[in-house]
Design a protein around this motif. Structure first.
Motif, short mmCIF file in Angstrom:
data_model
loop_
_atom_site.label_atom_id
_atom_site.label_comp_id
_atom_site.label_asym_id
_atom_site.label_seq_id
_atom_site.Cartn_x
_atom_site.Cartn_y
_atom_site.Cartn_z
N GLN A 88 29.81 22.64 20.92
CA GLN A 88 30.93 23.47 21.33
C GLN A 88 30.92 23.65 22.85
O GLN A 88 29.88 23.63 23.50
N ALA A 89 32.12 23.82 23.41
CA ALA A 89 32.24 24.07 24.84
C ALA A 89 31.72 25.47 25.16
O ALA A 89 31.95 26.42 24.41
N ASN A 90 31.03 25.58 26.28
CA ASN A 90 30.47 26.87 26.72
C ASN A 90 30.79 27.03 28.19
O ASN A 90 30.23 26.35 29.03
N SER A 91 31.72 27.93 28.51
CA SER A 91 32.16 28.11 29.89
C SER A 91 32.12 29.58 30.25
O SER A 91 32.20 30.47 29.38
N CYS A 92 31.98 29.86 31.57
CA CYS A 92 31.89 31.24 32.05
C CYS A 92 32.70 31.39 33.34
O CYS A 92 32.91 30.43 34.08
N THR A 93 33.12 32.61 33.58
CA THR A 93 33.75 32.98 34.83
C THR A 93 33.22 34.35 35.24
O THR A 93 32.71 35.09 34.39
N VAL A 94 33.33 34.69 36.52
CA VAL A 94 32.78 35.96 37.01
C VAL A 94 33.85 36.71 37.78
O VAL A 94 34.75 36.12 38.40
N LEU A 95 33.74 38.04 37.72
CA LEU A 95 34.58 38.93 38.53
C LEU A 95 33.67 39.50 39.61
O LEU A 95 32.71 40.22 39.32
N ILE A 96 33.98 39.16 40.88
CA ILE A 96 33.10 39.49 42.00
C ILE A 96 33.59 40.76 42.69
O ILE A 96 34.78 40.95 42.92
N PHE A 97 32.62 41.63 43.05
CA PHE A 97 32.88 42.84 43.83
C PHE A 97 32.09 42.73 45.13
O PHE A 97 30.86 42.93 45.14
N PRO A 98 32.74 42.41 46.26
CA PRO A 98 31.99 42.26 47.52
C PRO A 98 31.45 43.56 48.08
O PRO A 98 30.46 43.56 48.81
N ASN A 99 32.10 44.68 47.76
CA ASN A 99 31.68 45.97 48.32
C ASN A 99 32.08 47.07 47.34
O ASN A 99 33.22 47.54 47.35
N PHE A 100 31.14 47.50 46.51
CA PHE A 100 31.46 48.48 45.47
C PHE A 100 31.86 49.82 46.07
O PHE A 100 31.27 50.29 47.05
N ALA A 101 32.88 50.43 45.46
CA ALA A 101 33.31 51.78 45.81
C ALA A 101 33.36 52.62 44.54
O ALA A 101 33.33 52.09 43.43
#
Length: 212
Positions: A88-101
């Motif tokens: 099965q295909a296994n793929s990922c993506t990320v949500l990036i936070f450069p400077n958390f507030a």
């Protein structure tokens, strides 16, 4: 049961097993499964990310990140088909936070959408992000506030001290001025007395000198 009957029964069993296996493989390979990162905590100002992974689909995949049912980010990912059909295909993506507030705190849900061969939408179980304020910043702010409060409370006391000092200085100057006038008057009186005494002695001496 004769031999031919047993052979037919065996063939039917094998055929049924093959159909079940193919059916289960087809369902499992077409099933879209979405998983997300576990809940995480960050300090204000840090950099971090959360991930969203999916299995079971290849091709064009749409990714939507939602925070409290509000769209935060959307993008499209092209999955490459695997060489093995059983894998099965296994793929990922990320949500990036450069400077958390602090405002970044909340629950983020990843929604994966596949349009081909059929429209399929699956959401992840969600990831909760907790952002806390920096301790040193809080301490500095509290110390600054305390310092301002102390300064404000000291202003009336300083004003009273300055006022009392000015009053005392004015009184001292007045007393000195009066003492100066008294000394001047006394000095004038002493001078007059000495002058009069000297004049008297001179007059008497002149008188005796004249008659002698």
């Amino acid at each position: 049961m004769n031999r031919s009957g047993k052979m037919k029964l065996l063939l039917r069993s094998l055929l049924l097993s093959s159909l079940c296996a193919l059916s289960s493989w087809s369902v499992s390979s077409d099933t879209l499964v979405v998983t997300q990162s576990p809940d995480v905590s960050f300090h204000e100002g840090q950099t971090g990310n959360i991930s969203c992974c999916w299995k079971g689909k290849t091709g064009r995949v749409g990714i939507n990140w939602l925070k409290n049912q509000t769209l935060v980010e959307n993008k499209t990912v092209i999955n490459q088909s695997t060489s093995s059909q059983n894998k099965q295909a296994n793929s990922c993506t990320v949500l990036i936070f450069p400077n958390f507030a602090i405002r970044d705190s909340g629950r983020y849900i990843c929604k994966v959408t596949v349009e081909i061969p059929t429209l399929t939408e699956v959401k992840g179980n969600g990831t909760t992000i907790t952002v806390t304020a920096r301790e040193n910043t809080t301490n500095c702010l509290s110390e600054d506030t305390k310092g301002e409060d102390k300064l404000k409370s000291m202003i009336p006391a300083v004003a009273v001290v300055v006022l009392l000092f000015l009053i005392a200085l004015a009184c001292f100057c007045t007393l000195k001025r009066k003492e100066g006038k008294k000394k001047t008057g006394k000095l004038l009186r002493q001078t007059k007395t000495k002058t009069y005494f000297l004049f008297s002695k001179t007059s008497i001496f002149s008188f005796f000198f004249y008659f002698n």
